[in-house]
Write an enzyme that holds these catalytic residues in place. Structure first.
Site, short mmCIF file in Angstrom:
data_model
loop_
_atom_site.label_atom_id
_atom_site.label_comp_id
_atom_site.label_asym_id
_atom_site.label_seq_id
_atom_site.Cartn_x
_atom_site.Cartn_y
_atom_site.Cartn_z
N GLN A 53 0.83 -1.21 0.00
CA GLN A 53 0.00 0.00 0.00
C GLN A 53 0.87 1.27 0.00
OE1 GLN A 53 -3.21 0.69 -0.36
NE2 GLN A 53 -3.77 -1.44 -0.69
N SER A 54 1.84 1.31 -0.89
CA SER A 54 2.79 2.42 -0.94
C SER A 54 2.15 3.70 -1.48
CB SER A 54 3.98 2.04 -1.82
OG SER A 54 4.79 3.15 -2.10
N ASN A 55 2.17 4.75 -0.66
CA ASN A 55 1.74 6.07 -1.12
C ASN A 55 2.71 6.62 -2.16
OD1 ASN A 55 -0.43 6.18 0.79
ND2 ASN A 55 1.07 6.72 2.36
N ALA A 70 4.52 4.92 -4.34
CA ALA A 70 4.31 4.28 -5.64
C ALA A 70 3.15 4.92 -6.38
CB ALA A 70 4.07 2.78 -5.44
#
Length: 335
Positions: free
Chosen positions: A75-77, A79
């Site tokens: 859940q990378s912001n 990315a």
């Protein structure tokens, strides 16, 4: 300090607002609380990585890259914002997502930021937890180069000296706002993980000889490791800026008591903080960074470690899209 000599592409809605948290201040009965709204930077629901990408994507363009490669947790912001920046600039984006939680629920693996990564047109690949993600990105870059592409590799969180320039600039922005508002800022609190945000703030505040205490609330590593990463990157950012002298080690402070059982894993304090801000201020935090950082801030106020005569600014680093990956942890699943 001359930031204008570094290439920059304007991607964010800047300056972001600096607002009082009146209801939370009254509820906690502690110091005067404010929030710096870097969730309002505007790029794909906003967030702190947009500031870093203004410098990183400018460097990518200068190198005539046609594809950017980056990595992060599922859940990378970072990315998501990188995918959006690439779409805006007509580049392709290739993302490697590392499983750092072991969660297999579709809401987590395919919703929230992951859904937005794909919506922005990024190619998404998965990697097992504990992978050498830098090596994995370099392998992808080598493969794309053999295919005739021109890749540009962005580290996780955009956290290198070029990316940290975004938060050197943010420090200047905040100081200007404080002057215009007549606001004495005593403490600036934020979530710290990949180190780039805190390193840039350290360099910027020190360059301006600011007396603001900067406190990072760790979301991943133990204190010694976190502070070491931040100090190393802050020193490299200081050198990139061509500033004289050495950064004082005491300028780097991280409290890592609120990580819980690991990165991206919910804690009761995070759940309380997310609900409290949503229900008292109408503000959405995220479950990985700003939620745990706010949990730390609330706990420090309750313990009396931040006093009623102080003005405390909380830097909201964005990431509310990740909430859609954690409905169970927040007690909001449909029966």
């Amino acid at each position: 300090m001359d930031l204008a000599r570094f290439p920059r592409i304007r991607l964010g809605h800047l300056p972001t607002p600096l607002e009082p948290l009146d209801n939370l201040t009254r509820l906690l009965g502690g110091p005067r609380l404010w929030i710096k709204r870097d969730d309002c930077t505007g790029l794909s629901t906003g967030g702190n990585k947009t500031r870093k990408l203004e410098y990183l994507m400018a460097e990518a363009q200068a190198q005539q890259a046609d594809v950017v490669i980056t990595q992060g947790a599922t859940q990378s912001n970072h990315a998501r914002q990188t995918a959006a920046a690439a779409a805006k600039l007509g580049m392709h984006c290739h993302i490697l997502l590392e499983d750092r939680t072991g969660y297999t629920e579709p809401e987590y693996t395919d919703n929230g930021n992951v859904l937005l990564d794909r919506l922005h047109g990024a190619t998404v690949e998965r990697r097992a937890g504990g992978s050498n993600m830098q090596a994995e990105m370099e392998a992808v870059a080598a493969k794309l180069s053999r295919e005739g592409r021109r890749p540009y590799v962005i580290p996780g969180g955009g956290s290198n000296p070029v990316g940290a320039l975004g938060y050197v600039n943010a420090a200047l922005e905040l100081l200007n706002q404080s002057v215009e508002m007549g606001l004495r800022i005593d403490v600036l609190v934020h979530g710290t993980g990949s180190a780039g945000t805190q390193a840039g703030l350290v360099a910027g505040l020190q360059a301006m000889n600011s007396a603001i205490r900067l406190l990072g609330i760790g979301v991943r590593a133990p204190r010694d490791k976190q502070e070491g990463m931040v100090y190393d990157l802050a020193c490299r950012t200081w050198a990139l800026l061509g500033l004289r002298g050495e950064l004082p080690r005491a300028a780097v402070e991280a409290n890592c008591d609120y990580v819980g059982s690991g990165y991206g894993l919910p804690t009761p304090g995070m759940t309380e903080a997310v609900a409290l801000l949503a229900r008292t201020e109408g503000i959405l935090l995220d479950p990985v960074y700003s939620g745990k950082a706010m949990a730390g801030l609330i706990d420090l106020v309750r313990k009396g470690q931040l006093t009623p005569d102080q003005n405390i600014v909380f830097l909201h680093t964005g990431g509310s899209a990740a909430l859609f990956g954690y409905p169970g942890a927040l007690g909001l699943q449909t029966p």
